[in-house]
Design an enzyme around this catalytic site. Structure first.
Site, mmCIF file in Angstrom:
data_model
loop_
_atom_site.group_PDB
_atom_site.id
_atom_site.type_symbol
_atom_site.label_atom_id
_atom_site.label_comp_id
_atom_site.label_asym_id
_atom_site.label_seq_id
_atom_site.Cartn_x
_atom_site.Cartn_y
_atom_site.Cartn_z
ATOM 1 N N ASP A 431 3.637 -56.371 70.537
ATOM 2 C CA ASP A 431 3.940 -56.692 69.144
ATOM 3 C C ASP A 431 3.479 -58.098 68.814
ATOM 4 O OD1 ASP A 431 5.835 -57.683 70.943
ATOM 5 O OD2 ASP A 431 7.482 -57.605 69.521
ATOM 6 N N ARG A 435 7.114 -65.083 71.147
ATOM 7 C CA ARG A 435 8.568 -65.183 71.276
ATOM 8 C C ARG A 435 9.070 -64.350 72.458
ATOM 9 N NH1 ARG A 435 9.156 -62.005 65.859
ATOM 10 N NH2 ARG A 435 9.231 -59.859 66.594
ATOM 11 N N ASP A 436 10.379 -64.296 72.628
ATOM 12 C CA ASP A 436 10.940 -63.596 73.786
ATOM 13 C C ASP A 436 10.930 -62.088 73.537
ATOM 14 O OD1 ASP A 436 12.756 -63.596 71.757
ATOM 15 O OD2 ASP A 436 14.420 -64.411 72.915
ATOM 16 N N GLU A 437 9.714 -61.573 73.386
ATOM 17 C CA GLU A 437 9.550 -60.142 73.148
ATOM 18 C C GLU A 437 8.273 -59.705 73.866
ATOM 19 O OE1 GLU A 437 10.856 -57.203 69.578
ATOM 20 O OE2 GLU A 437 10.967 -59.332 69.258
ATOM 21 N N ASP A 444 3.764 -50.433 66.698
ATOM 22 C CA ASP A 444 2.762 -51.445 66.372
ATOM 23 C C ASP A 444 1.383 -50.967 66.820
ATOM 24 O OD1 ASP A 444 5.433 -52.521 66.639
ATOM 25 O OD2 ASP A 444 4.598 -54.511 66.355
ATOM 26 N N TRP A 501 6.886 -44.711 65.599
ATOM 27 C CA TRP A 501 6.909 -45.417 66.892
ATOM 28 C C TRP A 501 6.632 -44.386 68.002
ATOM 29 C CZ3 TRP A 501 7.904 -48.023 62.778
ATOM 30 C CH2 TRP A 501 7.868 -49.412 62.807
ATOM 31 N N GLU A 713 3.378 -61.305 61.112
ATOM 32 C CA GLU A 713 4.322 -60.187 61.227
ATOM 33 C C GLU A 713 4.831 -59.746 59.868
ATOM 34 O OE1 GLU A 713 7.845 -61.164 63.467
ATOM 35 O OE2 GLU A 713 8.277 -59.045 63.821
ATOM 36 N N HIS A 734 0.840 -60.866 64.876
ATOM 37 C CA HIS A 734 1.356 -59.502 64.994
ATOM 38 C C HIS A 734 0.286 -58.601 64.388
ATOM 39 C CE1 HIS A 734 5.660 -59.235 66.016
ATOM 40 N NE2 HIS A 734 5.670 -58.021 65.532
HETATM 41 C C1 BGC Z 1 8.896 -56.145 66.939
HETATM 42 C C2 BGC Z 1 8.170 -55.171 66.076
HETATM 43 C C3 BGC Z 1 8.694 -53.826 66.471
HETATM 44 C C4 BGC Z 1 10.113 -53.812 65.967
HETATM 45 C C5 BGC Z 1 10.826 -52.528 65.991
HETATM 46 C C6 BGC Z 1 10.308 -56.119 66.465
HETATM 47 O O1 BGC Z 1 11.119 -57.059 67.037
HETATM 48 O O2 BGC Z 1 8.324 -57.396 66.930
HETATM 49 O O3 BGC Z 1 6.882 -55.371 65.806
HETATM 50 O O4 BGC Z 1 7.953 -52.750 66.165
HETATM 51 O O5 BGC Z 1 10.849 -54.848 66.574
HETATM 52 O O6 BGC Z 1 12.190 -52.684 66.037
#
Ligand code: BGC
Length: 838
Positions: A431, A435-437, A444, A501, A713, A734
């Site tokens: 995504d 960040r912490d992801e 995405d 998704w 994003e 993003h």
């Molecule tokens: C992500 C998104 C993702 C979404 C869905 C976000 O935190 O960055 O791009 O698809 O969460 O919950």
């Protein structure tokens, strides 16, 4: 006018396969197929090599010269090929925070002349390997991120030049990486285990025919070096004062008597798979465009481009015990880094200097950051511009698609999508990279996949990711929100059928087939694709189940900042539309694979759900229950309506809504890739251009006018007031909303695939919006396709390139134009521009 028209078509091909013993087999295949054709002789066995040459015969008897010979080599195909064991240092660790990478080493003696040497290696963690003081490859972050428990990729390196007769050493450094570092947003670590480890097998063939194998086992020794902590989110800490103790650890005659023993771990060898996707590499380096000083005396470096990678310090001005701290961020606030959007990801590297003179250079090895700006603190005085550069890292895919037009802002929008792809194709399609992801969010990728497949050859990359999707798929057919899925959620059916998704399970394989012609991938994914639509059908039960969890048209501009799925389009309307879409693609897949029974069954389900969708969401007056841009875009693009008149009405309403919104965009992740297509296919080309060219917020070009260098994003990640939008979920890198570039390629440039792998294309540029030219080109598996048009004084001129063994159906906006079908060649057409022909 035809410039060069040879209409070259393959009738047959010949392949010569030469084995290592000098045996040779020539196979002639009468077939027009030239992409991903079956291997023509007996399959290679583990370690077997063969040299392959090809020539092609045309229908008229013409024969090409033989190709340059290409040597292929099989990796280790069976678990029984491995004698190596997974090893880890024997010491205790506090695994509640980032740990120093371990160094694993072993010396060995080679008593003969080396003919060839191969290293097969992988790790629980991320690793690099060195033989006799040299890196075995230039890949980074190996083995990358897969669903480790079920699929662990190993890498194969030709290390022949590095191994020598006499004394040798091999060293492997392993850091936390995705395996046990911080992952996801709750500050959790150790998702896959709490001990890093490595598995390696070095096979050396000697001139006397002997094969010497050096494999990880308890004879290896373990120590640590100057890297004191390394984490993908947090960054890396380096203590140069510890360099000397580890100096030479990757060479023979290093004293490792004070090092620790290694222990073996239980490991299932059948989870190993050879890496088929390109590794992550350093792709390029960028120099600073400006350097400024903060109030506290640190230097802020602007690279002029939001990117993913790390800094390289080309010289370090510090001495014994002085600490240089490198922080990274995507934006500035009042001249200082603004790091709030990073949430808990620190993205901070630090370098503790040793005494004794200048240091040549330093860069972190086991982390990556998303940034345009970096702050360098602890340097004595201002940092010279030539002392630092940014190293851009991503999966090393080949660039295959280009677009440009006469509008510079649109070109920058396109570049931004390219940069967001580069930043988010770091082994896993993520995504966001900062960040912490940084997770493989399925939605995405699903929306961006067609754009990605045009820009870069990402078939191998996506193939690997889809293999993870398969192993992460629940036995009930549900597909997790992220792949790989480190989340040990309390999963219950039917959470994992979230529309747009989870549909990645069907749509991404189809995109790969459509763009790369990879029928093998489609075959492999079939069980997953069909299990997913079966799961959806069970979850919806023949109607639209409004109890299901849905992300909806995520982040449409009216969704409240903290509630991204609560936009203006009913999320269940989105869900029903996607169910039909996935069923349609499963029908198409079944047809390609010759599964007529499945095709018929899923077609009838698709018909049923179309009818349900219309009943639920089309009002008696023909308008949709959600009177939104995304709703009409879905209805048109996913063919959900009944009659031509319905499509005309939907297109007209969509154009009207766009106009009422002042041509500001009102779509989220779901509607954005579709809206311009929906407008163009219903005859509202000018409306699509007005949307594209709008600069007021929210719009495609608003971020560009704000200096964006990647796709944001949110439409307003940076608000017109200059404030950052809700910092809890605001990234500046993003790719999802960049999915419009696929429309730029197909409709503005005018090059769209008609048959898998671009074996046939549709050339149909749609000029508008005052653009005076556009050029699109794409290197498909068949060669380069290009469309290059310009418009001046009412004259439309267009150059078209069609590669061998392909055809193009050409529709041009030219007075009196009749559709033509072209064979391979280069063509120029011109005439009076006539928009009625569009
Ligand atoms: C992500 C998104 C993702 C979404 C869905 C976000 O935190 O960055 O791009 O698809 O969460 O919950």
């Amino acid at each position: 006018m035809v410039d060069a028209d040879d209409d070259w078509r393959q009738a047959a091909y010949e392949v010569v396969v030469e084995d290592e013993a000098g045996g040779c087999e020539t196979v002639r295949v009468d077939s027009p197929d030239s992409v991903l054709v079956p291997w023509p002789v007996a399959p290679l066995t583990s370690r077997e090599r063969a040299t392959v040459s090809v020539r092609v015969l045309a229908g008229d008897g013409a024969v090409t010269p033989w190709s340059e010979p290409l040597t292929v080599e099989a990796a280790l195909l069976e678990p029984s090929d491995w004698s190596a064991q997974m090893i880890a240092p024997a010491w205790d660790e506090d695994v509640t925070s980032s740990q120093p990478p371990c160094l694993l080493r072993r010396e060995f003696v080679v008593t003969g002349d080396v003919v060839s040497a191969r290293l097969f290696a992988t790790a629980r963690g991320i690793y690099f390997a060195r033989v006799n003081g040299s890196a075995v490859s230039d890949s980074l972050l190996s083995p990358g991120w897969t669903s480790y428990d079920k699929r662990l990729r190993y890498q194969v390196c030709d290390v022949t030049p590095l191994v020598q007769r006499g004394d040798n050493a091999i060293g492997i450094a392993v850091a936390d990486g995705w395996f046990r570092g911080y992952l996801a947003w709750e500050g959790k670590r150790n998702w896959y285990g709490d001990r890093t480890a490595a598995l390696a097998q070095l096979e050396i063939r000697l001139s006397d025919g002997q094969v010497v194998t050096i494999a990880t086992d308890t004879d290896w020794r373990a120590g640590q070096g100057p890297i004191r902590a390394a984490d993908l989110y947090m960054g890396e800490s380096y203590d140069a004062r510890l360099e000397s103790a580890a100096e030479g650890w990757d060479r023979a005659s290093f004293d490792d008597s004070a090092w620790s023993d290694c222990v073996t771990q239980t490991f299932a060898l059948d989870t190993l798979t050879a890496q088929a996707s390109p590794p992550v590499r350093a792709a390029e380096s960028l120099s600073p465009v400006s350097l400024t000083q903060t109030r506290a005396g640190a230097t802020v470096v602007d690279f002029g481009q939001n990117l993913v990678g790390h800094l390289r310090l080309k010289s370090v001005d510090a001495t014994d015990g002085e600490r240089i701290v490198l922080r990274h961020a995507e934006i500035l606030h009042e001249g200082e880094l603004f790091t709030e959007p990073l949430r808990t990801a620190k993205q901070t590297d630090d370098y503790l200097a040793a005494g004794g003179g200048a240091v040549a250079s330093w860069q972190p090895q086991f982390t990556f950051h998303g940034f345009r700006y970096a702050e360098i603190a602890g340097w004595r005085g201002p940092v010279p511009a030539d002392a630092v550069e940014a190293v851009v890292c991503h999966s090393d895919m080949q660039r295959i698609g280009w677009f440009e037009c006469s509008d510079e802002l649109v070109n920058r929008l396109h570049d931004n999508a390219v940069w967001s792809m580069r930043g988010n194709f770091v082994d896993v399609p993520t995504d966001c990279p900062q960040r912490d992801e940084r997770l493989g969010w399925t939605g995405d990728l699903q929306v961006f996949a067609p754009s990605a497949a045009f820009l870069y050859d990402c078939n191998g990359f996506l193939d690997s990711w889809l293999a993870d999707l398969v192993v992460e798929q629940q036995p009930d057919g549900g597909v997790p929100f992220v792949v790989p899925c480190p989340v040990d959620a309390d999963y219950t059916f039917p959470t994992y059928v979230a529309a747009a998704w989870a549909d990645a399970a069907v749509i991404v394989p189809w995109v790969c087939y459509e763009r790369f012609g990879d029928i093998g991938l489609l075959e492999r994914q079939w069980p997953s694709m069909s299990a997913f639509v079966d799961a959806c059908h069970r979850a919806h039960g023949g109607t639209i189940n409004r109890e299901l969890f849905q992300f909806g048209d995520w982040l449409d501009p009216t969704a409240p900042p903290g509630d991204a799925s609560n936009g203006m389009t009913d999320r269940h309307l989105v869900a029903g539309a996607y169910l039909v879409r996935s069923l349609d693609l499963v029908v198409a897949t079944a047809e390609v694979l010759g599964r007529s029974g499945d095709a018929a069954r899923y077609r009838s389900l698709a018909d049923d759900y179309r009818a349900v969708w219309r009943r639920e969401f089309v009002r008696p007056d023909g308008l949709l229950s959600s009177d939104s841009q995304t709703a009409y875009a879905l209805a048109v693009c996913f063919r959900l309506l009944e009659s031509d008149a319905d499509y005309t009405r939907a297109g007209a309403r969509l154009a009207e809504l766009c106009e009422q919104a002042g041509f500001r965009i009102a779509t989220g992740f779901v509607g954005t890739p579709l809206i311009c297509d929906a407008l163009t296919t219903t005859g509202h080309v000018e409306s699509a251009y007005r949307l594209l060219l709008q600069r007021e917020c929210p719009s495609f070009l608003y971020p560009v006018t704000q200096g964006a260098t990647t796709i944001w994003e949110r439409w307003d990640s940076l608000k017109p007031s200059g404030e950052v939008n809700d910092a809890a979920m605001t990234s500046f890198n993003h790719y999802a909303l960049g999915a419009v570039v696929d429309w730029l390629h197909r409709c503005v440039g005018g090059l769209a695939p008609l048959a898998p792998g671009y074996r046939s294309t549709r050339v149909r540029p749609l000029p508008g919006g005052g653009l005076t030219s556009a050029r699109v080109s794409h290197v498909s598996p068949y060669g380069e396709h290009a469309v290059d048009w310009r418009l001046a004084d009412g004259q439309f001129q267009c150059d078209v390139t069609v590669p061998p063994s392909t055809t193009a159906i050409v529709d041009l906006p030219v007075e009196g134009w009749q559709q033509r079908r072209l064979g391979s060649g280069r063509y120029r057409f011109e005439g009076y521009f006539d928009s009625l022909n569009m």
